[in-house]
Scaffold this active site. Structure first.
Site, short mmCIF file in Angstrom:
data_model
loop_
_atom_site.label_atom_id
_atom_site.label_comp_id
_atom_site.label_asym_id
_atom_site.label_seq_id
_atom_site.Cartn_x
_atom_site.Cartn_y
_atom_site.Cartn_z
N HIS A 1 0.83 -1.21 0.00
CA HIS A 1 0.00 0.00 0.00
C HIS A 1 0.87 1.26 0.00
O HIS A 1 0.61 2.19 -0.75
CB HIS A 1 -0.88 0.05 1.26
CG HIS A 1 -1.88 -1.07 1.36
ND1 HIS A 1 -1.76 -2.10 2.26
CD2 HIS A 1 -3.02 -1.31 0.67
CE1 HIS A 1 -2.78 -2.92 2.14
NE2 HIS A 1 -3.56 -2.49 1.18
N LYS B 1 -1.01 -6.13 -8.22
CA LYS B 1 -1.21 -7.46 -7.65
C LYS B 1 -2.64 -7.92 -7.92
O LYS B 1 -2.89 -9.07 -8.19
CB LYS B 1 -0.92 -7.46 -6.16
CG LYS B 1 -1.13 -8.85 -5.62
CD LYS B 1 -0.79 -9.00 -4.20
CE LYS B 1 -1.62 -10.11 -3.64
NZ LYS B 1 -2.93 -9.64 -3.18
#
Ligand code: PAF
Length: 289
Positions: A37, A149
């Site tokens: 993140h 991802k």
């Protein structure tokens, strides 16, 4: 750093920033933040004056037998991470703030959700597209960053933005990995130590595929066969859900490898479902913009 819980307050602040001519960068998350993140925050930070991160575990994108209740949550820890990353605003609404009791509008990006995770998680991408469109309307960003991802999610959001003429630039962020190759994910905390060791097979099987392709293999089914064999031999605790090779333009399976394609897989370790992928371009052109 401001923490905002109310939709109205978030909308008002974003409106003020926009009127002042400031660029709003946005990273939507479900919290339990990790370096995957924060790498997205850094990308957004570079391109914007104001960085907004949302933290909201979206019930709409979990199936009835999935891990909504168990999904890891730690808002205090997340806020510390955001502070250290110079996030300007954390938008962390409650479920009742986001979904009124009679909420009844959903966004469906057709076709792109038929294979890969979409095939095994019915309704998942309707939940994702719906919450992301809501968050876009609330945060009013100029740019938004999504991790590769979740490659299918990135392609679906990009299509939604194109189809609905949203004036937002969608930027992909590369997958961030542990030193042994395992893609970072909030769900990695579910793995016990043996599962964690064996979980490296996802990335290793992708590297095996890359290697075989570099040596000239162009048959998707032969590559998938080799990946499956490798995983079964090296990770007895694993259960493969899918391994697919799809064209990045339409996310449909291909047999003969050409131009740009995505090799993606989902593998269970016990109840933990892990995903990973790589995008390969054979002719140097790429769809990842
Ligand atoms: O990628 C995620 O964490 C979620 O799917 C997102 C984009 C925050 C929507 O809930």
């Amino acid at each position: 750093m401001k923490v905002i819980r109310k939709i109205g307050e978030m909308m008002d602040i974003s409106e003020i920033y926009r009127r002042e001519g400031r660029t709003i960068g946005f990273v939507p998350t479900m919290g339990y933040l990790h370096q995957g993140h924060t790498s997205l925050f850094k990308i957004a930070r570079k391109k914007s004056h104001i960085l907004v991160v949302s933290i909201f575990v979206n019930p709409l994108q979990f199936g009835p037998n999935e891990d909504y209740k168990e999904y890891p949550r730690d808002l205090q820890r997340d806020l510390e991470i955001c502070k250290n990353e110079n996030v300007d605003i954390v938008f962390a609404p409650s479920e009742s703030e986001m979904y009124l009791k009679d909420f009844s509008t959903f966004v469906e990006v057709k076709n792109l959700d038929e294979e890969l995770c979409g095939k095994y998680r019915p309704g998942h991408f309707i939940g994702v597209a719906t919450v992301v469109l809501k968050l876009f309307n609330i945060v009013k960003p100029h740019i938004a960053v999504f991790g590769l991802k979740d490659a299918q999610q990135y392609f679906i959001i990009r299509r939604m933005v194109r189809d609905l003429n949203l004036d937002i630039e969608i930027i992909p962020g590369p997958t961030i990995r542990e030193s042994d190759g395992l893609a970072m994910s909030s769900r990695n905390v579910y793995l016990n130590s043996e599962e964690r060791k064996q979980a490296t097979v996802l990335y290793k099987s992708l590297m095996l595929a890359k290697d075989i392709i570099e040596k000239g293999e162009r048959s998707a089914s032969r590559i998938i066969y080799e990946m499956e064999k490798f995983i079964k031999e090296n990770a007895p605790l694993s259960k493969i859900q899918y391994i697919q090779i799809v064209d990045t333009n339409n996310l449909k399976p291909i047999e003969e490898l050409k131009s740009e394609f995505l090799i993606a897989l989902a593998v269970f370790f016990g109840k933990t479902r892990l995903i990973d992928n790589i995008i390969i371009s054979l002719d140097g052109t790429t769809n990842i913009i």
